[in-house]
Write an enzyme that holds these catalytic residues in place. Structure first.
Site, short mmCIF file in Angstrom:
data_model
loop_
_atom_site.label_atom_id
_atom_site.label_comp_id
_atom_site.label_asym_id
_atom_site.label_seq_id
_atom_site.Cartn_x
_atom_site.Cartn_y
_atom_site.Cartn_z
CB ILE A 1 -16.94 -3.25 11.45
CG1 ILE A 1 -17.25 -4.29 10.28
CG2 ILE A 1 -18.21 -3.42 12.06
CD1 ILE A 1 -17.48 -5.39 9.92
CG ASN B 1 -7.43 -3.66 -4.12
OD1 ASN B 1 -8.14 -4.06 -4.13
ND2 ASN B 1 -7.22 -3.69 -3.30
CG ASP C 1 -2.34 0.78 0.69
OD1 ASP C 1 -3.21 0.06 0.53
OD2 ASP C 1 -2.29 2.66 0.81
CE1 TYR D 1 -12.82 2.95 -8.07
CE2 TYR D 1 -15.29 2.80 -9.18
CZ TYR D 1 -14.15 2.15 -8.54
OH TYR D 1 -13.62 1.30 -8.12
CG ASP E 1 2.42 6.01 -5.97
OD1 ASP E 1 2.69 4.92 -6.71
OD2 ASP E 1 3.56 6.98 -5.88
CB VAL E 2 0.91 0.62 -7.81
CG1 VAL E 2 0.89 -0.57 -6.26
CG2 VAL E 2 -0.38 1.82 -7.87
N1 LIG Z 1 -15.37 0.07 -2.23
C1 LIG Z 1 -16.33 -0.74 -3.46
O1 LIG Z 1 -17.39 -0.15 -3.32
C2 LIG Z 1 -15.41 -0.95 -4.91
C3 LIG Z 1 -16.68 -1.77 -5.69
C4 LIG Z 1 -15.79 -1.97 -6.68
C5 LIG Z 1 -15.02 -2.10 -6.67
N2 LIG Z 1 -13.97 -1.38 -6.23
C6 LIG Z 1 -12.57 -1.90 -6.54
O2 LIG Z 1 -11.81 -2.34 -5.20
C7 LIG Z 1 -10.29 -1.88 -5.08
C8 LIG Z 1 -10.12 -1.48 -3.50
O3 LIG Z 1 -11.06 -1.16 -3.22
P1 LIG Z 1 -11.37 -0.80 -1.70
O4 LIG Z 1 -12.89 0.28 -1.39
O5 LIG Z 1 -10.82 -1.17 -0.62
O6 LIG Z 1 -10.90 0.96 -1.54
P2 LIG Z 1 -10.11 1.66 -0.67
O7 LIG Z 1 -9.54 3.12 -0.82
O8 LIG Z 1 -10.33 1.30 0.83
O9 LIG Z 1 -8.47 0.72 -0.70
C9 LIG Z 1 -7.20 0.83 -2.28
C10 LIG Z 1 -6.05 1.30 -1.07
O10 LIG Z 1 -4.92 1.60 -2.65
C11 LIG Z 1 -4.28 2.38 -2.03
N3 LIG Z 1 -3.31 3.02 -2.80
C12 LIG Z 1 -3.87 4.26 -4.02
N4 LIG Z 1 -2.97 4.66 -4.40
C13 LIG Z 1 -2.09 3.87 -4.33
C14 LIG Z 1 -0.69 3.54 -4.85
N5 LIG Z 1 -0.25 4.88 -5.61
N6 LIG Z 1 0.28 2.62 -4.23
C15 LIG Z 1 -0.26 1.86 -3.57
N7 LIG Z 1 -1.49 1.65 -2.99
C16 LIG Z 1 -2.48 3.04 -3.39
C17 LIG Z 1 -4.80 3.08 -0.83
O11 LIG Z 1 -3.76 3.56 0.18
C18 LIG Z 1 -5.55 1.83 -0.18
O12 LIG Z 1 -5.53 1.58 0.86
C19 LIG Z 1 -10.28 -0.99 -6.29
O13 LIG Z 1 -9.51 -1.23 -6.92
C20 LIG Z 1 -11.36 -0.64 -6.01
O14 LIG Z 1 -11.43 0.29 -7.31
C21 LIG Z 1 -14.37 -1.14 -5.21
#
Ligand SMILES: NC(=O)c1ccc[n+]([C@@H]2O[C@H](COP(=O)([O-])OP(=O)(O)OC[C@H]3O[C@@H](n4cnc5c(N)ncnc54)[C@H](O)[C@@H]3O)[C@@H](O)[C@H]2O)c1
Length: 309
Positions: free
Chosen positions: A198, A91, A38, A157, A64-65
């Site tokens: 939660i 992810n 992360d 997005y 950072d990805v």
């Molecule tokens: N939560 C939802 O409702 C939902 C629905 C559909 C798809 N998604 C997808 O699921 C995945 C995870 O979603 P989530 O809800 O857990 O989101 P989240 O924001 O809780 O987690 C995303 C994580 O990515 C990290 N991140 C951001 N930029 C980064 C970078 N440059 N390098 C490394 N890490 C980085 C953030 O710090 C964060 O911890 C994402 O791809 C999101 O698009 C989420």
């Protein structure tokens, strides 16, 4: 028939407390050693601790990805520590944003960069590691329902998740000769079930919250503005009554990364209670009137989940 990832090593990017952590925990509970990335080192570490509390083996690889040096750095760390990488889950993403009338160029660019470069750099360097070492691994890119259909208020997005969907198909073609599979997984607004999350945010997910923070974006208050969405009572949206949890996603991704899925490549897997299959004009029965799914098989054995998820 037991699905086992024993002996496999996985990297999960963006292993924040919601979906990334759920996938990382699942891969670990199915037997994989998991490296949790992360950009926020505390989030990566929290994921490691959740896995270890549940008896798994994990390593934090913050970074950072979108930064190639950092990506190759954490990949090298994983290879030095565990010898090989068999699974990559792309992810990390920036969620949220605004509609096309309001989004800033800066946010748009960064969101596209995280998704685009994040998927590209990690897939390239892990793919090279797999190809060079004859590892017939599995790469999963996390998409979104927003990559398949339109929602107001998330233009960046929508753009990058649509891009992720075709990245998967093209990368699957590039890596098929090496026996490496590339697939997409589409979460659909799951209800968080990480006990830590939660405790912090309270129960419920985006579909349970007041509409202002739900689907469809905010608009400005100038006189020419039009509403971006229906603001009346929300009809039921999901045929099976629930879109599930990160644990449901984790079970599915673990299976997709297992050898049982050996010929599945270039596909998208969706766990959404039938939401995406629904015709636009069809409103399903109210969740309270449906039988609902069979009970969730929990993976976080340290947290008591006494709610119907
Ligand atoms: N939560 C939802 O409702 C939902 C629905 C559909 C798809 N998604 C997808 O699921 C995945 C995870 O979603 P989530 O809800 O857990 O989101 P989240 O924001 O809780 O987690 C995303 C994580 O990515 C990290 N991140 C951001 N930029 C980064 C970078 N440059 N390098 C490394 N890490 C980085 C953030 O710090 C964060 O911890 C994402 O791809 C999101 O698009 C989420």
């Amino acid at each position: 028939m037991e699905i086992s990832l024993e002996g496999k090593v996985a990297i999960v990017t963006g292993a924040g407390p919601n979906i990334g952590s759920g996938i990382a925990l699942a891969l670990a509970r199915y037997g994989a050693t998991v490296a949790c990335n992360d950009i926020d080192p505390a989030a990566a570490q929290a994921c490691v601790e959740r896995i270890e509390r549940n008896g798994g083996t994990a390593l934090a690889i913050p970074g950072d990805v979108t930064d190639e040096q950092q990506v190759t750095g954490y990949i090298d760390t994983v290879v030095e520590r565990f010898g090989h990488i068999d699974i990559l889950v792309n992810n990390a993403a920036l969620l949220g944003g605004k509609g096309v009338l309001d989004e800033s160029a800066e946010f748009f660019q960064r969101a596209v960069e995280v998704a685009g470069l994040g998927n590209f750099l990690n897939t390239q360097h892990v793919g090279r590691h797999m190809a060079e070492n004859g590892i017939r691994g599995s790469i999963v890119a996390i998409s979104s329902s927003n990559g398949w259909s339109g929602t107001a208020g998330v233009i960046a997005y929508a753009f990058h998740k649509g891009g992720v969907n075709n990245f998967v198909r093209a990368a699957a073609m590039d890596l098929a000769p090496y026996g490496i599979r590339v697939n997409g997984f589409t979460p659909t607004a799951p209800t968080p079930d990480n006990p830590a999350l939660i405790a912090e945010r309270g129960p419920g997910g985006v579909l349970d919250r007041p509409r202002a923070h739900g689907i469809g974006g905010e608009t400005g208050d100038e006189p020419w503005r039009r509403p971006s969405r229906w603001t009346g009572e929300r009809a039921p949206l999901v045929p099976m009554g629930t879109t599930g949890t990160p644990t449901d996603i984790g079970h599915a991704v673990a299976w997709l990364c297992s050898d049982y899925a050996r010929l599945i490549t270039g596909c998208d897997l969706v766990v959404d209670g039938g939401a995406r299959a629904k015709n636009f004009a069809y409103a399903p029965a109210a969740p309270a009137d449906t039988a609902g799914p069979v009970p969730l098989i929990p993976l976080d054995i340290t947290g008591e989940l006494d709610r119907d998820l």
